[in-house]
Motif scaffolding. Structure first.
Motif, PDB file in Angstrom:
ATOM      1  N   THR A 267      44.351  41.191  47.238  1.00 49.63           N
ATOM      2  CA  THR A 267      45.366  40.827  46.257  1.00 49.63           C
ATOM      3  C   THR A 267      45.189  39.367  45.872  1.00 49.63           C
ATOM      4  OG1 THR A 267      46.924  42.420  47.210  1.00 49.63           O
ATOM      5  CG2 THR A 267      47.826  40.723  45.741  1.00 49.63           C
ATOM      6  N   VAL A 268      44.759  39.139  44.647  1.00 55.16           N
ATOM      7  CA  VAL A 268      44.547  37.775  44.154  1.00 55.16           C
ATOM      8  C   VAL A 268      45.849  37.307  43.510  1.00 55.16           C
ATOM      9  CG1 VAL A 268      43.081  36.268  42.774  1.00 55.16           C
ATOM     10  CG2 VAL A 268      42.165  38.433  43.642  1.00 55.16           C
ATOM     11  N   PRO A 269      46.474  36.238  43.993  1.00 56.23           N
ATOM     12  CA  PRO A 269      47.753  35.777  43.438  1.00 56.23           C
ATOM     13  C   PRO A 269      47.618  35.298  41.998  1.00 56.23           C
ATOM     14  CG  PRO A 269      46.887  34.159  44.982  1.00 56.23           C
ATOM     15  CD  PRO A 269      46.016  35.372  45.095  1.00 56.23           C
ATOM     16  N   GLU A 270      48.716  35.338  41.281  1.00 55.00           N
ATOM     17  CA  GLU A 270      48.702  35.019  39.854  1.00 55.00           C
ATOM     18  C   GLU A 270      48.206  33.611  39.555  1.00 55.00           C
ATOM     19  OE1 GLU A 270      53.353  33.661  39.271  1.00 55.00           O
ATOM     20  OE2 GLU A 270      52.827  35.766  38.956  1.00 55.00           O
ATOM     21  N   GLU A 271      48.480  32.655  40.474  1.00 60.71           N
ATOM     22  CA  GLU A 271      48.069  31.278  40.203  1.00 60.71           C
ATOM     23  C   GLU A 271      46.550  31.103  40.256  1.00 60.71           C
ATOM     24  OE1 GLU A 271      49.512  31.433  44.555  1.00 60.71           O
ATOM     25  OE2 GLU A 271      50.153  32.201  42.589  1.00 60.71           O
ATOM     26  N   GLU A 278      49.077  38.599  38.898  1.00 61.80           N
ATOM     27  CA  GLU A 278      48.494  39.057  40.161  1.00 61.80           C
ATOM     28  C   GLU A 278      47.533  40.218  39.913  1.00 61.80           C
ATOM     29  OE1 GLU A 278      50.512  41.751  43.280  1.00 61.80           O
ATOM     30  OE2 GLU A 278      50.933  39.708  43.973  1.00 61.80           O
ATOM     31  N   HIS A 279      46.391  40.212  40.634  1.00 64.14           N
ATOM     32  CA  HIS A 279      45.373  41.249  40.450  1.00 64.14           C
ATOM     33  C   HIS A 279      45.043  41.870  41.798  1.00 64.14           C
ATOM     34  CE1 HIS A 279      42.129  43.507  38.797  1.00 64.14           C
ATOM     35  NE2 HIS A 279      41.171  42.787  39.375  1.00 64.14           N
ATOM     36  N   ARG A 280      45.126  43.187  41.871  1.00 62.61           N
ATOM     37  CA  ARG A 280      44.823  43.911  43.108  1.00 62.61           C
ATOM     38  C   ARG A 280      43.452  44.561  42.983  1.00 62.61           C
ATOM     39  NH1 ARG A 280      49.280  46.700  45.672  1.00 62.61           N
ATOM     40  NH2 ARG A 280      48.714  48.612  44.598  1.00 62.61           N
ATOM     41  N   VAL A 281      42.585  44.268  43.957  1.00 66.08           N
ATOM     42  CA  VAL A 281      41.197  44.741  43.904  1.00 66.08           C
ATOM     43  C   VAL A 281      40.942  45.699  45.070  1.00 66.08           C
ATOM     44  CG1 VAL A 281      38.773  44.071  43.838  1.00 66.08           C
ATOM     45  CG2 VAL A 281      40.529  42.511  42.952  1.00 66.08           C
ATOM     46  N   PRO A 282      40.665  46.975  44.800  1.00 68.89           N
ATOM     47  CA  PRO A 282      40.308  47.896  45.882  1.00 68.89           C
ATOM     48  C   PRO A 282      38.980  47.467  46.503  1.00 68.89           C
ATOM     49  CG  PRO A 282      40.825  49.073  43.844  1.00 68.89           C
ATOM     50  CD  PRO A 282      40.673  47.634  43.494  1.00 68.89           C
ATOM     51  N   LEU A 283      38.863  47.568  47.803  1.00 73.37           N
ATOM     52  CA  LEU A 283      37.647  47.156  48.503  1.00 73.37           C
ATOM     53  C   LEU A 283      36.868  48.395  48.939  1.00 73.37           C
ATOM     54  CD1 LEU A 283      39.113  44.296  50.720  1.00 73.37           C
ATOM     55  CD2 LEU A 283      37.831  44.069  48.574  1.00 73.37           C
ATOM     56  N   SER A 284      35.633  48.465  48.495  1.00 77.89           N
ATOM     57  CA  SER A 284      34.748  49.553  48.903  1.00 77.89           C
ATOM     58  C   SER A 284      34.327  49.324  50.353  1.00 77.89           C
ATOM     59  CB  SER A 284      33.525  49.585  47.998  1.00 77.89           C
ATOM     60  OG  SER A 284      32.779  48.391  48.142  1.00 77.89           O
ATOM     61  N   LEU A 359      38.156  44.698  35.721  1.00 79.81           N
ATOM     62  CA  LEU A 359      37.687  43.359  35.364  1.00 79.81           C
ATOM     63  C   LEU A 359      38.831  42.371  35.153  1.00 79.81           C
ATOM     64  CD1 LEU A 359      34.904  44.471  32.876  1.00 79.81           C
ATOM     65  CD2 LEU A 359      34.532  43.361  35.076  1.00 79.81           C
ATOM     66  N   ALA A 360      40.073  42.883  35.259  1.00 81.14           N
ATOM     67  CA  ALA A 360      41.260  42.031  35.055  1.00 81.14           C
ATOM     68  C   ALA A 360      41.267  41.407  33.676  1.00 81.14           C
ATOM     69  CB  ALA A 360      41.348  40.944  36.132  1.00 81.14           C
ATOM     70  N   ILE A 377      46.079  52.429  41.188  1.00 77.05           N
ATOM     71  CA  ILE A 377      45.082  51.692  41.946  1.00 77.05           C
ATOM     72  C   ILE A 377      43.973  52.615  42.452  1.00 77.05           C
ATOM     73  CG2 ILE A 377      46.205  51.915  44.201  1.00 77.05           C
ATOM     74  CD1 ILE A 377      44.616  48.703  42.825  1.00 77.05           C
ATOM     75  N   GLU A 378      44.313  53.868  42.717  1.00 76.22           N
ATOM     76  CA  GLU A 378      43.297  54.787  43.237  1.00 76.22           C
ATOM     77  C   GLU A 378      42.238  55.118  42.199  1.00 76.22           C
ATOM     78  OE1 GLU A 378      42.957  55.352  46.404  1.00 76.22           O
ATOM     79  OE2 GLU A 378      44.698  54.038  46.601  1.00 76.22           O
ATOM     80  N   LYS A 379      42.603  55.100  40.918  1.00 77.30           N
ATOM     81  CA  LYS A 379      41.604  55.307  39.864  1.00 77.30           C
ATOM     82  C   LYS A 379      40.573  54.172  39.897  1.00 77.30           C
ATOM     83  CE  LYS A 379      44.303  57.954  36.492  1.00 77.30           C
ATOM     84  NZ  LYS A 379      43.354  59.076  36.355  1.00 77.30           N
ATOM     85  N   TRP A 380      41.057  52.958  40.130  1.00 80.16           N
ATOM     86  CA  TRP A 380      40.145  51.823  40.213  1.00 80.16           C
ATOM     87  C   TRP A 380      39.254  51.962  41.446  1.00 80.16           C
ATOM     88  CZ3 TRP A 380      43.823  47.009  39.546  1.00 80.16           C
ATOM     89  CH2 TRP A 380      44.675  47.226  38.461  1.00 80.16           C
ATOM     90  N   ARG A 381      39.869  52.425  42.552  1.00 80.22           N
ATOM     91  CA  ARG A 381      39.134  52.508  43.810  1.00 80.22           C
ATOM     92  C   ARG A 381      37.934  53.457  43.684  1.00 80.22           C
ATOM     93  NH1 ARG A 381      40.455  50.984  48.741  1.00 80.22           N
ATOM     94  NH2 ARG A 381      42.660  50.742  48.218  1.00 80.22           N
TER      95      ARG A 381
END
Length: 397
Positions: A267-271, A278-284, A359-360, A377-381
């Motif tokens: 989870t990358v904070p908005e700042e 805020e951007h949430r990135v699924p981790l492979s 890609l946010a 989020i699962e579609k991104w994952r």
């Protein structure tokens, strides 16, 4: 003068004109409708100026109106044209309460059905809300001038030339629509030729944006084999950046408290995000494996600390040096995002909105915004894990 009487007016039933004198006539139609008309000649042409219904205006009132018309004729004024000007002035005065934003919304609604590309119906309000409405959205459309138009265009003309030129055209169309509807008068301040072209540089003359060179996605598996043999924090950061398709600055500044290994989520904070959200990135599994290696070198809160100071992120040049050492100095770290985007378009059937969300990128329409909800989020994952398998040679290209 004064040929008619009130009795004549009330008893008149035959179709035609009954003259009172001085240019005043009672007009009777086939159906018996009666109205007052002032007749005069302008440049040799006989003209009829309606004064009003005989049911509304008495004979005396009609004579007063005819007298005003004769006085205008003495001044060389055409009563019909004078009436048109009065009506136009009244309409323009009423239009003072109609804002540019209201006209824009009406224009979009009027043309929506005729736009073959549904994107237009989404892009018009989006660009207007972003750039125009904050400057003169609530301003009366009649008061929009060149100064206001330039306040919108000048800040983005050089850096976002394509957006700015499209925006200028949209403003021009809306103002033309407002003029035809009678909401404004005069020259369109958004015109290009002979107007803004004298103030702004021609779009074609501006320096084109140089896109960052990217690795062709077909070369990614071979490139990964070389990268996977390189040790060190910078190489780990580069692998993590490619697998998560993050911006290099987001990767270099990543901290351990942003990682949830149980949920395999970053989870990358908005700042720290370019778009301020805020951007949430699924981790492979491959990205988690990189973090496992990085954890062995952990010294502070940063996942990829600088070589000299553990509380300072790696420099951008550190990742670039890895590429140069691998003989790939003609591509950039940021370019791997384009590599991912091309792969998603050419090698998968995933919806464009899902790839853009990974890609946010700023959401351009409501469809894309839907993919930013937590329940998507699962579609991104799925896509991120397919990408990781492709990069590491675990899946066909």
């Amino acid at each position: 003068m004064g040929k008619l009487t009130a009795l004549h007016v009330s008893r008149a039933t035959k179709r035609g004109l009954l003259g009172d004198g001085g240019g005043l006539y009672l007009k009777v139609t086939e159906t018996g409708t009666k109205s007052w008309v002032f007749r005069f000649r302008e440049n040799g042409r006989l003209r009829h100026h309606g004064l009003g219904s005989a049911e509304t205006l008495s004979l005396a009132e009609a004579r007063e109106k005819a007298l005003l018309c004769r006085k205008m004729r003495l001044e060389g004024i055409d009563p019909i044209e004078a009436k048109k000007r009065r009506q136009a002035t009244a309409r323009l005065k009423a239009a003072r309460s109609i804002t540019f934003a209201e006209c824009a919304e009406a224009y979009i609604e009027a043309h929506r059905a005729g736009w073959k590309n549904p994107k237009h119906a989404l892009q018009w309000p989006s660009t207007l809300s972003t750039y125009v409405y904050p400057v003169f959205g609530p301003v009366s459309v009649a008061d929009v001038d060149r100064t206001l138009v330039l306040q919108v265009l000048e800040p983005i003309w050089n850096d976002k030339t394509e957006t700015a030129t499209r925006l200028r055209g949209r403003i021009e169309k809306i103002l033309d629509w407002a003029r035809v509807r009678g909401y404004r008068e005069g020259e369109n301040p958004a015109l290009w030729k002979g107007n803004l072209s004298l103030v702004l540089p021609a779009p074609g003359a501006l320096k084109k944006v140089k896109h960052r060179p990217a690795l062709p996605h077909t070369d990614m598996p071979d490139f990964w084999k070389k990268l996977d043999r390189v040790g060190g924090v910078a190489a780990l950061a580069l692998r993590f950046d490619i697998l998560t398709v993050a911006r290099p600055g987001e990767t270099r500044g990543a901290t351990w408290d942003e990682i949830d290994l149980d949920a395999a989520l970053w989870t990358v904070p908005e700042e720290r995000m370019k778009g301020g959200k805020e951007h949430r990135v699924p981790l492979s599994p491959q990205a988690v494996a990189v973090l496992t290696e990085a954890a062995k070198l952990r010294k502070d809160k940063l996942i990829f600390p600088g070589l000299k100071k553990t509380d300072t992120p790696l420099s951008d040049t550190s990742l670039t040096k890895v590429l140069r050492d691998l003989g790939e100095g003609d591509i950039t770290v940021h370019g791997f995002r384009s590599t991912f985007r091309d792969w998603a378009a050419d090698c998968t059937d995933v919806a464009r909105e899902v790839a853009e969300a990974c890609l946010a990128h700023t959401q351009e329409n409501k469809a894309e915004q839907a993919y930013w909800r937590s329940d998507m989020i699962e579609k991104w994952r799925v896509l991120i894990e397919d990408w990781a398998r492709f990069c590491t040679g675990k899946a066909p290209g």
